[in-house]
Design a protein around this motif. Sequence first.
Motif, PDB file in Angstrom:
ATOM      1  N   ASP A 414      48.808  44.933  34.477  1.00  0.00           N
ATOM      2  CA  ASP A 414      49.963  44.760  35.542  1.00  0.00           C
ATOM      3  C   ASP A 414      50.493  46.527  35.330  1.00  0.00           C
ATOM      4  O   ASP A 414      50.907  46.866  36.472  1.00  0.00           O
ATOM      5  CB  ASP A 414      50.760  44.027  35.917  1.00  0.00           C
ATOM      6  N   GLU A 415      50.178  47.056  33.993  1.00  0.00           N
ATOM      7  CA  GLU A 415      51.048  48.504  34.046  1.00  0.00           C
ATOM      8  C   GLU A 415      50.257  49.376  35.121  1.00  0.00           C
ATOM      9  O   GLU A 415      51.084  50.859  35.072  1.00  0.00           O
ATOM     10  CB  GLU A 415      50.654  48.550  32.810  1.00  0.00           C
ATOM     11  N   ASN A 462      46.078  35.801  38.848  1.00  0.00           N
ATOM     12  CA  ASN A 462      44.706  36.230  38.942  1.00  0.00           C
ATOM     13  C   ASN A 462      44.302  37.193  38.186  1.00  0.00           C
ATOM     14  O   ASN A 462      44.278  37.972  37.749  1.00  0.00           O
ATOM     15  CB  ASN A 462      45.224  37.483  39.796  1.00  0.00           C
ATOM     16  N   GLY A 463      45.072  36.029  36.241  1.00  0.00           N
ATOM     17  CA  GLY A 463      44.207  37.096  35.411  1.00  0.00           C
ATOM     18  C   GLY A 463      43.569  36.291  34.296  1.00  0.00           C
ATOM     19  O   GLY A 463      43.264  35.004  34.996  1.00  0.00           O
ATOM     20  N   ALA A 495      47.540  48.312  43.623  1.00  0.00           N
ATOM     21  CA  ALA A 495      47.638  47.283  44.089  1.00  0.00           C
ATOM     22  C   ALA A 495      46.093  46.657  42.784  1.00  0.00           C
ATOM     23  O   ALA A 495      45.012  47.324  42.842  1.00  0.00           O
ATOM     24  CB  ALA A 495      47.067  46.057  44.702  1.00  0.00           C
ATOM     25  N   VAL A 496      46.657  45.581  41.723  1.00  0.00           N
ATOM     26  CA  VAL A 496      45.661  44.956  40.705  1.00  0.00           C
ATOM     27  C   VAL A 496      45.496  43.839  40.950  1.00  0.00           C
ATOM     28  O   VAL A 496      46.008  42.704  40.813  1.00  0.00           O
ATOM     29  CB  VAL A 496      46.176  45.769  39.454  1.00  0.00           C
ATOM     30  N   ARG A 500      39.463  39.220  39.980  1.00  0.00           N
ATOM     31  CA  ARG A 500      38.096  39.940  40.993  1.00  0.00           C
ATOM     32  C   ARG A 500      38.131  41.276  39.938  1.00  0.00           C
ATOM     33  O   ARG A 500      36.939  41.732  40.246  1.00  0.00           O
ATOM     34  CB  ARG A 500      38.365  39.904  42.275  1.00  0.00           C
ATOM     35  N   SER A 501      38.820  41.197  39.501  1.00  0.00           N
ATOM     36  CA  SER A 501      38.483  42.882  38.681  1.00  0.00           C
ATOM     37  C   SER A 501      38.263  43.792  39.040  1.00  0.00           C
ATOM     38  O   SER A 501      37.518  44.618  38.844  1.00  0.00           O
ATOM     39  CB  SER A 501      37.254  42.895  36.976  1.00  0.00           C
ATOM     40  N   ARG A 502      38.828  43.901  40.064  1.00  0.00           N
ATOM     41  CA  ARG A 502      39.647  45.281  41.162  1.00  0.00           C
ATOM     42  C   ARG A 502      40.500  45.829  41.525  1.00  0.00           C
ATOM     43  O   ARG A 502      41.384  45.611  40.946  1.00  0.00           O
ATOM     44  CB  ARG A 502      38.657  45.105  42.627  1.00  0.00           C
ATOM     45  N   LEU A 503      40.335  46.986  41.880  1.00  0.00           N
ATOM     46  CA  LEU A 503      41.827  47.877  41.750  1.00  0.00           C
ATOM     47  C   LEU A 503      41.557  48.569  43.124  1.00  0.00           C
ATOM     48  O   LEU A 503      40.471  48.916  43.704  1.00  0.00           O
ATOM     49  CB  LEU A 503      42.294  49.191  41.425  1.00  0.00           C
TER      50      LEU A 503
END
Length: 528
Positions: A414-415, A462-463, A495-496, A500-503
Amino acid sequence: MEAPSSRASDTASGFGAEEWLGFDLRAESELRVEVSDEIQSSAQVRLARGTAEALGRELALDQTYDLRPGTRLGFFTWHGCRLEVRGMFQVPPYVADETPAPMVLNLHSVLQRQREEARRLPRNGRSSSAPGVAIVGPHDSGKLTVAATLAAYALRHLGARLAWIDLDPGAGFGPCSRLVAVPGSLTMVSLHRPLLALEDASAFERPLCWHFGHLQSDDNRKVYLMLVEAIKQQFSAWAEQVDAKAATAASSLDGNSDPNEPGLYNAGYIAVLPAWTDTLESFDLLEATLARLSPTCVVVIESERLHALLRRARDTHTDSSSRRLAELVRIPKSGGVVPRDISARRRERSMRFHTYFYGQSRELHPHPLWVSSADLVLYRVGGRALAPITALPLGETFSDQDTAEIEILTELSDELLHAVCAVSQAAEQDVLACLQTPFPSALASALAPPERDATNEANGTNGSSTTLQPIRVGNSAVVANLLYAPVFGFVHITAVDRYRSRLRLLAPSPGKLPSKLVHVSSDLRWIE
């Protein structure tokens, strides 16, 4: 003298004039204008009689020029003129007789003689003989105005090509830099005609940008000096290209033309350095920057103390290479310089982020896109994000303050939210090959999406339950490749999605990113 008008009034936000206000200026005086900072504010100026200039560029007679909100500008006349203004202003426009413009013109005359001497040299000696000017001084001393005026005077000569170098990562108010970069970056652009405003996009070409990732040059001294070296190398390559084009153009005209006297020529560079903060550490970094930049002239604005320190350092310096030492010139601060407090600087930086993605008048339309972490190699320089050095006890510093280590981020956190990142132009295949050699399995796991976690999915989180440590890279080839390369542009993480491991990125243009290598800013955040 001001012409009376019934449509001028003081308002809560400043001074407003719906109709034209006329000012008759004597020779060698200037009209100073401060446009209101309100977003909806606007102002106009026109030359009704005589001659006048702004930032060294002459104004056309009876042509109306639009001034953007927050503009602080002085209109100078050598022989007298009449100027007319209207709009919303922070304070009423006023005429001033004391101005450093004559000293700036005298300095330009000396620099132009050096440029003419360099043009008469053989081609292989021109690039190193063109004058390089470094502008230094404290905060709010008018460095940009002096630099832009010197650049305009140089570009009045037919065929001149001048490199503008902005080495202040925190200010970012230099000509054109806010159009091609964001705060925390260093830029170099090639100017081919005088500027009318600090955002004159039509006056430059071939913009190059290096991402520093900090707002203060001393946040990572070693990386900053490496970037200065990279910019100096890029300038040398640019100067050689200009000289080659000049020789080619001259030889193609006719057989009688002298190839050593082309119309196109290299006029050197003008560099604006970070503000001097009146501390020993700041002076040491300034001196180290000048040593790597190797200017022929150093212009000190306002500060007598800084001028004395530089003169003493120059006089005591033993140059074993017999290189010509830089000339020192001091120019007084203009009375029209408006000081900015911390909140004003923050607003200006936020507006510069907004201008990069949306344009000055929201004429640009950035594109949101989702990108998988498998398609990115996120890295940052100097390890973890550092707090400002002023937050530490007196005399203390960070243990990794001067490191040039690359840290590969192996998981999304989230950083990263609201971070502004740079897409690097480094050779992607070479960097990835070097990275995979020492730790292929670790890099593979870093680029792979995390496994689905039933517990987290049931709880609505979502982590990932697995925390991966960042990979630190000390390989000098990788560090140099990533640091010395300029960037394609910048993206904003909006957005993080860790599950789903995406940005989700906000990019200036649609489509796939031009490179997987993305430099995450250590301390740059922008909340739109």
